[in-house]
Design a protein around this motif. Structure first.
Motif, PDB file in Angstrom:
ATOM      1  N   ALA A   1       0.834  -1.212   0.000  1.00 23.03           N
ATOM      2  CA  ALA A   1       0.000   0.000   0.000  1.00 23.03           C
ATOM      3  C   ALA A   1       0.869   1.262   0.000  1.00 23.03           C
ATOM      4  O   ALA A   1       0.569   2.234  -0.709  1.00 23.03           O
ATOM      5  N   GLY A   2       1.952   1.251   0.758  1.00 24.91           N
ATOM      6  CA  GLY A   2       2.861   2.391   0.781  1.00 24.91           C
ATOM      7  C   GLY A   2       3.551   2.591  -0.557  1.00 24.91           C
ATOM      8  O   GLY A   2       3.728   3.724  -1.019  1.00 24.91           O
ATOM      9  N   ALA A   3       3.929   1.476  -1.181  1.00 29.60           N
ATOM     10  CA  ALA A   3       4.567   1.558  -2.496  1.00 29.60           C
ATOM     11  C   ALA A   3       3.597   2.090  -3.540  1.00 29.60           C
ATOM     12  O   ALA A   3       3.959   2.919  -4.387  1.00 29.60           O
ATOM     13  N   MET A   4       2.348   1.640  -3.475  1.00 24.04           N
ATOM     14  CA  MET A   4       1.343   2.143  -4.417  1.00 24.04           C
ATOM     15  C   MET A   4       1.095   3.632  -4.222  1.00 24.04           C
ATOM     16  O   MET A   4       0.988   4.383  -5.191  1.00 24.04           O
ATOM     17  N   LEU A   5       1.035   4.066  -2.976  1.00 28.77           N
ATOM     18  CA  LEU A   5       0.830   5.487  -2.694  1.00 28.77           C
ATOM     19  C   LEU A   5       2.011   6.314  -3.204  1.00 28.77           C
ATOM     20  O   LEU A   5       1.829   7.348  -3.866  1.00 28.77           O
ATOM     21  N   ALA A   6       3.220   5.877  -2.935  1.00 28.99           N
ATOM     22  CA  ALA A   6       4.414   6.599  -3.376  1.00 28.99           C
ATOM     23  C   ALA A   6       4.485   6.664  -4.900  1.00 28.99           C
ATOM     24  O   ALA A   6       4.761   7.721  -5.477  1.00 28.99           O
ATOM     25  N   GLY A   7       4.228   5.562  -5.567  1.00 28.57           N
ATOM     26  CA  GLY A   7       4.262   5.533  -7.034  1.00 28.57           C
ATOM     27  C   GLY A   7       3.176   6.382  -7.659  1.00 28.57           C
ATOM     28  O   GLY A   7       3.406   7.072  -8.661  1.00 28.57           O
ATOM     29  N   GLY A   8       1.988   6.356  -7.077  1.00 31.84           N
ATOM     30  CA  GLY A   8       0.874   7.139  -7.612  1.00 31.84           C
ATOM     31  C   GLY A   8       1.097   8.634  -7.468  1.00 31.84           C
ATOM     32  O   GLY A   8       0.875   9.402  -8.413  1.00 31.84           O
ATOM     33  N   ILE A   9       1.550   9.072  -6.301  1.00 30.66           N
ATOM     34  CA  ILE A   9       1.796  10.501  -6.079  1.00 30.66           C
ATOM     35  C   ILE A   9       2.955  10.981  -6.946  1.00 30.66           C
ATOM     36  O   ILE A   9       2.889  12.066  -7.537  1.00 30.66           O
ATOM     37  N   ALA A  10       3.992  10.173  -7.056  1.00 33.61           N
ATOM     38  CA  ALA A  10       5.139  10.550  -7.894  1.00 33.61           C
ATOM     39  C   ALA A  10       4.712  10.710  -9.355  1.00 33.61           C
ATOM     40  O   ALA A  10       5.095  11.679 -10.024  1.00 33.61           O
ATOM     41  N   ALA A  11       3.914   9.782  -9.864  1.00 31.17           N
ATOM     42  CA  ALA A  11       3.453   9.865 -11.257  1.00 31.17           C
ATOM     43  C   ALA A  11       2.550  11.080 -11.461  1.00 31.17           C
ATOM     44  O   ALA A  11       2.655  11.780 -12.472  1.00 31.17           O
ATOM     45  N   LEU A  12       1.684  11.360 -10.504  1.00 29.58           N
ATOM     46  CA  LEU A  12       0.779  12.512 -10.609  1.00 29.58           C
ATOM     47  C   LEU A  12       1.560  13.826 -10.680  1.00 29.58           C
ATOM     48  O   LEU A  12       1.296  14.675 -11.529  1.00 29.58           O
ATOM     49  N   LEU A  13       2.540  13.984  -9.815  1.00 31.78           N
ATOM     50  CA  LEU A  13       3.318  15.219  -9.794  1.00 31.78           C
ATOM     51  C   LEU A  13       4.203  15.341 -11.039  1.00 31.78           C
ATOM     52  O   LEU A  13       4.369  16.435 -11.594  1.00 31.78           O
ATOM     53  N   HIS A  14       4.765  14.236 -11.483  1.00 35.93           N
ATOM     54  CA  HIS A  14       5.555  14.228 -12.713  1.00 35.93           C
ATOM     55  C   HIS A  14       4.699  14.683 -13.894  1.00 35.93           C
ATOM     56  O   HIS A  14       5.104  15.525 -14.695  1.00 35.93           O
ATOM     57  N   ASP A  15       3.501  14.147 -13.996  1.00 27.56           N
ATOM     58  CA  ASP A  15       2.626  14.487 -15.113  1.00 27.56           C
ATOM     59  C   ASP A  15       2.114  15.921 -15.040  1.00 27.56           C
ATOM     60  O   ASP A  15       1.786  16.503 -16.072  1.00 27.56           O
ATOM     61  N   SER A  16       2.072  16.489 -13.837  1.00 27.46           N
ATOM     62  CA  SER A  16       1.633  17.884 -13.727  1.00 27.46           C
ATOM     63  C   SER A  16       2.632  18.831 -14.387  1.00 27.46           C
ATOM     64  O   SER A  16       2.263  19.926 -14.810  1.00 27.46           O
ATOM     65  N   VAL A  17       3.876  18.415 -14.517  1.00 29.21           N
ATOM     66  CA  VAL A  17       4.888  19.212 -15.207  1.00 29.21           C
ATOM     67  C   VAL A  17       4.957  18.827 -16.689  1.00 29.21           C
ATOM     68  O   VAL A  17       5.042  19.690 -17.564  1.00 29.21           O
ATOM     69  N   MET A  18       4.911  17.551 -16.990  1.00 28.61           N
ATOM     70  CA  MET A  18       5.126  17.103 -18.368  1.00 28.61           C
ATOM     71  C   MET A  18       3.924  17.294 -19.282  1.00 28.61           C
ATOM     72  O   MET A  18       4.098  17.461 -20.489  1.00 28.61           O
ATOM     73  N   THR A  19       2.716  17.303 -18.749  1.00 29.25           N
ATOM     74  CA  THR A  19       1.541  17.447 -19.614  1.00 29.25           C
ATOM     75  C   THR A  19       1.541  18.758 -20.387  1.00 29.25           C
ATOM     76  O   THR A  19       1.334  18.750 -21.601  1.00 29.25           O
ATOM     77  N   PRO A  20       1.765  19.915 -19.749  1.00 28.72           N
ATOM     78  CA  PRO A  20       1.794  21.141 -20.550  1.00 28.72           C
ATOM     79  C   PRO A  20       2.932  21.151 -21.572  1.00 28.72           C
ATOM     80  O   PRO A  20       2.770  21.661 -22.684  1.00 28.72           O
TER      81      PRO A  20
END
Length: 159
Positions: free
Chosen positions: A76-95
């Motif tokens: 569960a901790g690994a899923m949370l860490a991976g999900g938040i990391a991907a979300l923040l990464h995409d907030s920069v790369m999408t634009p």
């Protein structure tokens, strides 16, 4: 009614080597990926490490003692860490990806022109279009997140 080209003309056009302008257009906007990758990856790894540390600190004392020499997380901790990391990464790369794609289509003269035109509108042209605002840069964000967050969760959990 659109005229169809004779088959021989279509075959000749398909087999002709691409023009120099056509090949160069594929590389238009690639600088946006260079500009976006460093902050996006820095955000990815720093947020991953932060969430990982928070999840490890919240573990029961017996688990912390057992795993103190290992760098492990619960699934569960690994899923949370991976999900938040991907979300923040995409907030920069999408634009940045939006700008890259529109530059490849030939809509803009450069990265600065693309950002300004998408957000505020293009005042340089006779029929100036109103800007889309910041929402225009994040138009594909929901789809990107819907695919990348589950992927990030799975990859981090199974590795």
């Amino acid at each position: 009614v659109a005229k169809k080209r004779p088959r021989s003309q279509r075959a000749a056009a398909a087999s002709a080597p691409p023009s120099a302008a056509g090949v160069k257009r594929l590389w238009r906007g690639v600088q946006t990926m260079f500009v976006g990758c460093i902050p996006a990856h820095a955000l990815y790894f720093s947020s991953y490490e932060l969430v990982k540390k928070l999840c490890a600190d919240g573990a029961p004392a017996s688990a912390r003692e057992r795993d103190r020499d290992r760098d492990t997380l619960t699934p569960a901790g690994a899923m949370l860490a991976g999900g938040i990391a991907a979300l923040l990464h995409d907030s920069v790369m999408t634009p940045m990806d939006t700008v890259k794609q529109r530059m490849q289509l030939g809509h803009y003269d450069g990265m600065r022109h693309a950002f300004a035109s998408i957000v505020r509108g293009d005042g340089r042209r006779a029929a100036a279009a109103a800007g889309e605002g910041w929402r225009g840069l994040y138009r594909s964000f929901p789809v990107t997140v819907a695919t990348n967050v589950p992927y990030g969760m799975i990859v981090v959990t199974v590795n």
